[in-house]
Design a protein around this motif. Sequence first.
Motif, PDB file in Angstrom:
ATOM      1  N   LEU A 167      30.808  52.879  79.773  1.00  0.00           N
ATOM      2  CA  LEU A 167      31.418  53.912  78.935  1.00  0.00           C
ATOM      3  C   LEU A 167      32.879  54.067  79.342  1.00  0.00           C
ATOM      4  N   PHE A 168      33.779  53.680  78.446  1.00  0.00           N
ATOM      5  CA  PHE A 168      35.216  53.829  78.669  1.00  0.00           C
ATOM      6  C   PHE A 168      35.684  55.126  77.994  1.00  0.00           C
ATOM      7  N   ALA A 293      38.018  48.100  73.788  1.00  0.00           N
ATOM      8  CA  ALA A 293      38.054  49.485  74.244  1.00  0.00           C
ATOM      9  C   ALA A 293      39.481  50.008  74.312  1.00  0.00           C
ATOM     10  N   VAL A 294      40.418  49.172  74.740  1.00  0.00           N
ATOM     11  CA  VAL A 294      41.805  49.599  74.852  1.00  0.00           C
ATOM     12  C   VAL A 294      42.373  49.958  73.481  1.00  0.00           C
ATOM     13  N   ASP A 295      42.117  49.120  72.481  1.00  0.00           N
ATOM     14  CA  ASP A 295      42.578  49.420  71.124  1.00  0.00           C
ATOM     15  C   ASP A 295      42.007  50.742  70.641  1.00  0.00           C
ATOM     16  N   ILE A 305      31.806  52.662  73.971  1.00  0.00           N
ATOM     17  CA  ILE A 305      30.793  51.883  74.673  1.00  0.00           C
ATOM     18  C   ILE A 305      31.134  50.412  74.475  1.00  0.00           C
ATOM     19  N   SER A 306      31.400  49.707  75.578  1.00  0.00           N
ATOM     20  CA  SER A 306      31.811  48.302  75.484  1.00  0.00           C
ATOM     21  C   SER A 306      31.376  47.562  76.738  1.00  0.00           C
ATOM     22  N   GLY A 307      31.555  46.244  76.709  1.00  0.00           N
ATOM     23  CA  GLY A 307      31.199  45.411  77.842  1.00  0.00           C
ATOM     24  C   GLY A 307      32.212  45.501  78.966  1.00  0.00           C
ATOM     25  N   LEU A 325      26.718  55.173  81.219  1.00  0.00           N
ATOM     26  CA  LEU A 325      26.202  55.526  79.907  1.00  0.00           C
ATOM     27  C   LEU A 325      25.344  56.777  79.999  1.00  0.00           C
ATOM     28  N   PRO A 326      25.232  57.526  78.906  1.00  0.00           N
ATOM     29  CA  PRO A 326      24.351  58.700  78.942  1.00  0.00           C
ATOM     30  C   PRO A 326      22.894  58.291  79.095  1.00  0.00           C
ATOM     31  N   LYS A 327      22.102  59.196  79.628  1.00  0.00           N
ATOM     32  CA  LYS A 327      20.685  58.900  79.806  1.00  0.00           C
ATOM     33  C   LYS A 327      19.863  59.575  78.718  1.00  0.00           C
TER      34      LYS A 327
END
Length: 466
Positions: A167-168, A293-295, A305-307, A325-327
């Motif tokens: 999670l970014f 994610a940066v974009d 949410i990204s790799g 990440l959320p649970k």
Amino acid sequence: MKFGKRKLVMSLALTMALSSLAGCSGNGGNESGGNAAPASPAGNGGEATKDITLELLYWGDDVQKKLVEATAEKYTAETGVKINAQVLPADGSFDTFIQTRLESGELPDISYMGEGDIQKYNEMGILEDITDLMKDGSIPEKLPAITIHSPEQKVIGVGLSNQMELLFYSKSKFDAAGVPYPPSKVEEAWDWDTFLANAKKLTTDTKGKTAADSGFDASLTENYGIGVTAGREFHHFWAAYANGGGVVSPDGAEFQWDSPKSAEGIQRLADLANKDKVSSAFTYTWNSGIGSAVDALSGGYAMVISGSWDLANINGNEDIGVGVLPKMEKAVTMNCGAPLVVYNTSKHKEEAKKFYAYMVNPENSLELLKTGAWLPNQADWYTDAALVDKWTADLPESAKETILSYATTKDAIVQWPAYYVPAYLKMNTEYEKSIDQALSGQKSVKEVYDSIMPAIKQLWESGKVS
């Protein structure tokens, strides 16, 4: 959807480039602790090795090409074994190329392989069993999440990198909204209600209303609380496992994809866009998305949410943080990372296996690890302080904490079923035909699952790739 004058769109070329750098395929190296094998292989370049040439086939961009070639040259200097390293573009054609080489009887000695393809080639009977390398210490203990077994529990490959879903988030957007940053430890992960409440506070329309406010107009959304860079398996299935379901149990013995908990987990993802209005639409078939994610974080999103390969793009960006990440029922992430394999057709099988051990040694991919493009595949690189320091110095502290927490928390990383389920590619093909109906809100996930899961389960029950 409005982002002022900015509209974010998916860049497939960027995604493929990042995936190749990450070691994560489009298909569906090591100084370590006291009991680890040394970074340099045995051998002195004498008569026994001077006439041996091994072929390595891999995909990558210019950066990875230079690093792989440098590693191959170093290996030759240390052992006398020549390495013919051939690079292919990360454009999805790798499997086709291997098929062509197979038909011509000219397979390489070693190659990268798509996560979803390794069981296919194992079923063909052309992959070498490398269990002996694990047992004799030639390859020190790898993370379970990237250790790939055949149905008979032989080790047939290990992932070059331990990629995982993260999670970014944008610190400035959180600060402006008065929302606390996402936790960076698995045991402190937000529950789904907390995550959703915060996403609503971070979602705003052009009138300044948040999704938590009365009068919010979703048709005028200017900033979203959360986005996902893609809807594919790696970005998608973690939610089923987090909700207490899954796809297939880790031992491959139980089909979990059709369980109510699996459907509910994926429904929660779909609801972010269609019901909760805190996310832009996303699809499973790569037709749309939000790029890197940066974009996204520099545009209309507060969280993405990204790799983990996106870590390579955030170096020096003080505004971006990383969390778990959320649970739902539990806090988990899912991993990927293209495996390296040895072909049992090699004329120099023992030498190929020695080179294999050298290539999967984190020490020999240290430059990629330092950028965050790859993450170590070896257990002690997350627990030995000296080894941790080698690759985390340039990562944001929140990213370091998040990655170490996932890697050292039991069962927090779910192994992508593509690694170990023989029929996975066929199962996924059936899934892909219909799941966008649920992700787009046309149908519920349960409705889609009720219609497709009998056929998918039958494929799983076959126990075969073909």
